[in-house]
Design a protein around this motif. Structure first.
Motif, short mmCIF file in Angstrom:
data_model
loop_
_atom_site.label_atom_id
_atom_site.label_comp_id
_atom_site.label_asym_id
_atom_site.label_seq_id
_atom_site.Cartn_x
_atom_site.Cartn_y
_atom_site.Cartn_z
N CYS A 60 0.83 -1.20 0.00
CA CYS A 60 0.00 0.00 0.00
C CYS A 60 0.87 1.26 0.00
O CYS A 60 0.61 2.21 -0.75
CB CYS A 60 -0.92 -0.01 1.21
SG CYS A 60 -2.14 1.32 1.18
N THR A 91 -9.88 -1.35 3.32
CA THR A 91 -10.85 -0.62 2.50
C THR A 91 -10.28 0.69 1.95
O THR A 91 -10.76 1.19 0.93
CB THR A 91 -12.10 -0.30 3.33
OG1 THR A 91 -11.70 0.37 4.54
CG2 THR A 91 -12.83 -1.59 3.69
N GLU A 92 -9.27 1.25 2.62
CA GLU A 92 -8.71 2.51 2.12
C GLU A 92 -8.16 2.37 0.70
O GLU A 92 -8.04 3.35 -0.04
CB GLU A 92 -7.61 3.04 3.05
CG GLU A 92 -6.40 2.15 3.19
CD GLU A 92 -6.50 1.18 4.38
OE1 GLU A 92 -5.46 0.94 5.00
OE2 GLU A 92 -7.62 0.71 4.66
N CYS A 93 -7.84 1.13 0.31
CA CYS A 93 -7.34 0.89 -1.05
C CYS A 93 -8.37 1.30 -2.09
O CYS A 93 -8.02 1.74 -3.19
CB CYS A 93 -6.95 -0.57 -1.24
SG CYS A 93 -5.49 -1.05 -0.29
N TYR A 95 -10.40 3.84 -1.83
CA TYR A 95 -10.30 5.29 -2.00
C TYR A 95 -9.07 5.65 -2.83
O TYR A 95 -9.14 6.51 -3.72
CB TYR A 95 -10.23 6.01 -0.65
CG TYR A 95 -9.91 7.47 -0.85
CD1 TYR A 95 -10.85 8.33 -1.41
CD2 TYR A 95 -8.64 7.97 -0.55
CE1 TYR A 95 -10.55 9.66 -1.65
CE2 TYR A 95 -8.33 9.30 -0.80
CZ TYR A 95 -9.29 10.13 -1.35
OH TYR A 95 -8.98 11.44 -1.62
N PHE A 96 -7.94 5.00 -2.55
CA PHE A 96 -6.72 5.29 -3.32
C PHE A 96 -6.92 4.96 -4.80
O PHE A 96 -6.44 5.68 -5.68
CB PHE A 96 -5.53 4.51 -2.75
CG PHE A 96 -5.19 4.87 -1.33
CD1 PHE A 96 -5.34 6.16 -0.86
CD2 PHE A 96 -4.71 3.90 -0.44
CE1 PHE A 96 -5.03 6.49 0.45
CE2 PHE A 96 -4.40 4.21 0.87
CZ PHE A 96 -4.56 5.52 1.32
N TYR A 117 -15.77 2.29 -1.23
CA TYR A 117 -15.11 2.71 0.02
C TYR A 117 -16.14 3.18 1.04
O TYR A 117 -16.11 2.78 2.21
CB TYR A 117 -14.10 3.82 -0.26
CG TYR A 117 -13.50 4.38 1.01
CD1 TYR A 117 -12.59 3.63 1.75
CD2 TYR A 117 -13.88 5.61 1.51
CE1 TYR A 117 -12.06 4.11 2.95
CE2 TYR A 117 -13.36 6.11 2.69
CZ TYR A 117 -12.44 5.35 3.41
OH TYR A 117 -11.93 5.81 4.59
N ASP A 121 -16.78 1.47 4.59
CA ASP A 121 -16.19 2.19 5.72
C ASP A 121 -16.71 3.62 5.72
O ASP A 121 -15.97 4.57 5.47
CB ASP A 121 -14.65 2.16 5.60
CG ASP A 121 -13.97 2.50 6.92
OD1 ASP A 121 -14.68 2.82 7.88
OD2 ASP A 121 -12.73 2.45 6.96
N GLY A 124 -14.85 6.10 7.71
CA GLY A 124 -13.40 5.90 7.61
C GLY A 124 -12.64 7.20 7.49
O GLY A 124 -13.21 8.30 7.33
N GLU A 125 -11.32 7.08 7.52
CA GLU A 125 -10.42 8.24 7.50
C GLU A 125 -10.62 9.10 6.25
O GLU A 125 -10.47 10.32 6.28
CB GLU A 125 -8.97 7.76 7.57
CG GLU A 125 -7.95 8.86 7.58
CD GLU A 125 -6.51 8.33 7.60
OE1 GLU A 125 -5.59 9.15 7.50
OE2 GLU A 125 -6.33 7.09 7.71
N PHE A 126 -10.97 8.44 5.12
CA PHE A 126 -11.08 9.17 3.85
C PHE A 126 -12.53 9.36 3.40
O PHE A 126 -12.78 9.66 2.24
CB PHE A 126 -10.29 8.43 2.77
CG PHE A 126 -8.84 8.21 3.12
CD1 PHE A 126 -7.93 9.25 3.04
CD2 PHE A 126 -8.40 6.96 3.55
CE1 PHE A 126 -6.60 9.05 3.37
CE2 PHE A 126 -7.07 6.75 3.89
CZ PHE A 126 -6.16 7.81 3.80
#
Length: 508
Positions: A60, A91-93, A95-96, A117, A121, A124-126
């Motif tokens: 990542c 799950t952040e993947c 968003y990326f 995403y 989540d 989530g952070e994003f």
């Protein structure tokens, strides 16, 4: 646990070797990333992933570095591998991926991954960034899902471009042929395929590909610019001048077209027009690639705009620190320091125009070992590829690929022929007159073997056989035993290879 009072051991102390782990390289990569040194970060993280190939955190972080350097296709490959093979809980993947696809213009995929995403989540952070991205897509692109086919084409086009940058020319051709088969009027694919053919050494096919584009799509700017670049490298001066006059009349509004036209003028040394176009892009807030900053700096310097040149070069160094020291304003200094190199280049260019094919093959060999082949090829004195014979063309195409990691595309016989010349060079580099004779003798035989399709192997034995036959021809007293020992082979092997090439051996 180590004792507080270790016993004194007799004899030598043990030496424990330091073996860095994936974690060690991962932290080194993070440190480089935090310093914005993305090239070092990429180097350390790639090594970390080699040591721990199934560690999703490493993969990542490397994907984020690829995003920073604009290598979106490589970033996406890693992110998809994480979700499919390593840990789908990251799950952040998604968003990326959404962010990368948005940069690529593949909005349906950006939309899909942003939605995924938020579904998986939502706090989530994003989450907020993902919602902003979805809103942006709706405002600027309308219904993203309806344009999926077009965006898939753009993604494959981007993938082929990455292959070209990595020097994987034949792989790019294969991908683009499939793309063209399903979409025969997708002209960007033809343009990339022309570049792949040209830089892979197949210039005839490169020109034919561009002709097809321009026959069906006469005003295609990318095809016209690529044609100008081909004319420049092929030294078709009159055609180049005529085409550049046409290109000077074009006033593109599209930023990508302006960039393409600007870099074409810069590459062909029309710096005034190049600077005008590239500087206009900068004023509009164009987010440049390393190539953009390189050509803007060069065009600015050669038009007397030193401050712009320095500012652009500093931007380039953020993206590619290894370019330090190769600034345009250092070129004059380098030229004065490299007077011998320039003389060497002139000798190679002169040798390329010899009436004897073996001597011209020698010139290609010296061009490769000089480490300056790209400079020599781009020289105005480099003859047109149309003037080369078949053995020269195939040898030149092969040495252009030697520095790339795709052995399958290299002609094995030609590679062996080149390695044979290297063996002779290593044995006689200190005696230029003897070396010249042996190389010409070898390339005279090599030319004939290449034309007949003779299979070549064992460069050491071929070099030894060449030296033995050449010495015999010149009445030099050298025994098979001493020559075999010199090249690290047995006398029996030398005899075998002497018999193999004797019929082709025609000293000049």
């Amino acid at each position: 646990m180590m004792s507080k009072h270790p016993k004194k051991h007799e004899g030598r102390a043990k030496v424990y070797s330091f073996i860095p782990t994936g974690e060690y390289y991962f932290h080194k990569g993070l440190e480089a990333y935090d310093r914005f040194d993305f090239q070092k970060a990429k180097k350390y993280l790639k090594r970390a992933l080699e040591l721990e190939p199934m560690e999703p955190m490493i993969a990542c972080q490397l994907s984020l570095v690829y995003t920073e350097t604009g290598e979106y296709a490589q970033s996406n490959e890693l992110l998809l591998a994480i979700l499919n093979e390593m840990d789908e809980r990251m799950t952040e993947c998604h968003y990326f991926l959404a962010n990368n696809y948005a940069h690529l213009g593949v909005y349906s995929e950006a939309y899909r991954h942003a939605k995924l995403y938020l579904e998986r989540d939502e706090i989530g952070e994003f989450a907020e960034d993902a919602e902003d991205l979805l809103e942006w897509i709706h405002q600027h692109e309308g219904d993203a899902e309806s344009s999926m086919e077009q965006e898939t084409l753009l993604y494959l086009q981007e993938k082929s471009r990455a292959m070209l940058e990595d020097g994987h020319y034949m792989e790019a051709v294969k991908l683009l042929k499939k793309l063209i088969k399903s979409h025969p009027e997708f002209w960007p694919a033809y343009n990339n395929m022309a570049l792949a053919y040209f830089y892979g050494g197949n210039t005839d096919e490169a020109f034919r590909t561009l002709e097809k584009v321009l026959d069906h799509n006469k005003g295609n700017l990318h095809a016209l610019c690529n044609l100008a670049v081909f004319y420049y490298y092929e030294q078709k001066t009159e055609r180049l001048q005529s085409l550049l006059k046409l290109l000077e009349k074009i006033q593109p509004l599209n930023p990508e077209h302006r960039y393409k036209l600007g870099t074409t003028f810069a590459l062909t040394k029309r710096y005034e027009r190049a600077y005008c176009l590239l500087k206009q892009l900068q004023k509009t807030g164009y987010a440049g690639s390393p190539g953009y900053y390189y050509w803007l700096s060069k065009a600015a310097f050669f038009t007397g705009n030193q401050k712009t040149a320095e500012a652009a070069w500093n931007q380039l160094l953020v993206l590619e620190p290894q370019k330090a020291g190769s600034e345009p304003w250092n070129e004059d200094v380098k030229r004065s320091k490299n007077g011998e190199d320039n003389q060497y280049e002139e000798l190679i260019l002169k040798l390329l125009r010899s009436h004897e094919i073996p001597e011209r093959l020698c010139a290609i060999f010296f061009m490769e070992i000089s480490g300056r082949k790209r400079t020599i090829i781009s020289s105005p004195s480099f003859k047109s590829l149309e003037e080369f014979t078949f053995p020269e063309k195939v040898y030149l195409a092969t040495i252009l690929q030697l520095e790339k990691d795709h052995e399958m595309n290299i002609n094995v016989n030609v590679k062996t022929g080149h390695e044979t010349a290297l063996e002779l060079y290593e044995q006689h580099a200190s005696d230029q007159s003897e070396l010249s004779v042996l190389l010409v003798d070898w390339f005279a035989a090599f030319e004939k073997m290449l034309e007949t399709g003779e299979k070549l192997s064992n460069p050491s034995a071929l070099a030894a056989a060449t030296e033995y036959l050449s010495a015999t021809e010149r009445n030099k007293k050298k025994t098979q035993r001493e020559i075999a020992k010199q090249y690290g082979i047995s006398p029996a092997t030398l005899r075998k290879y002497t018999n193999k090439i004797a019929d082709y051996f025609i000293p000049l």
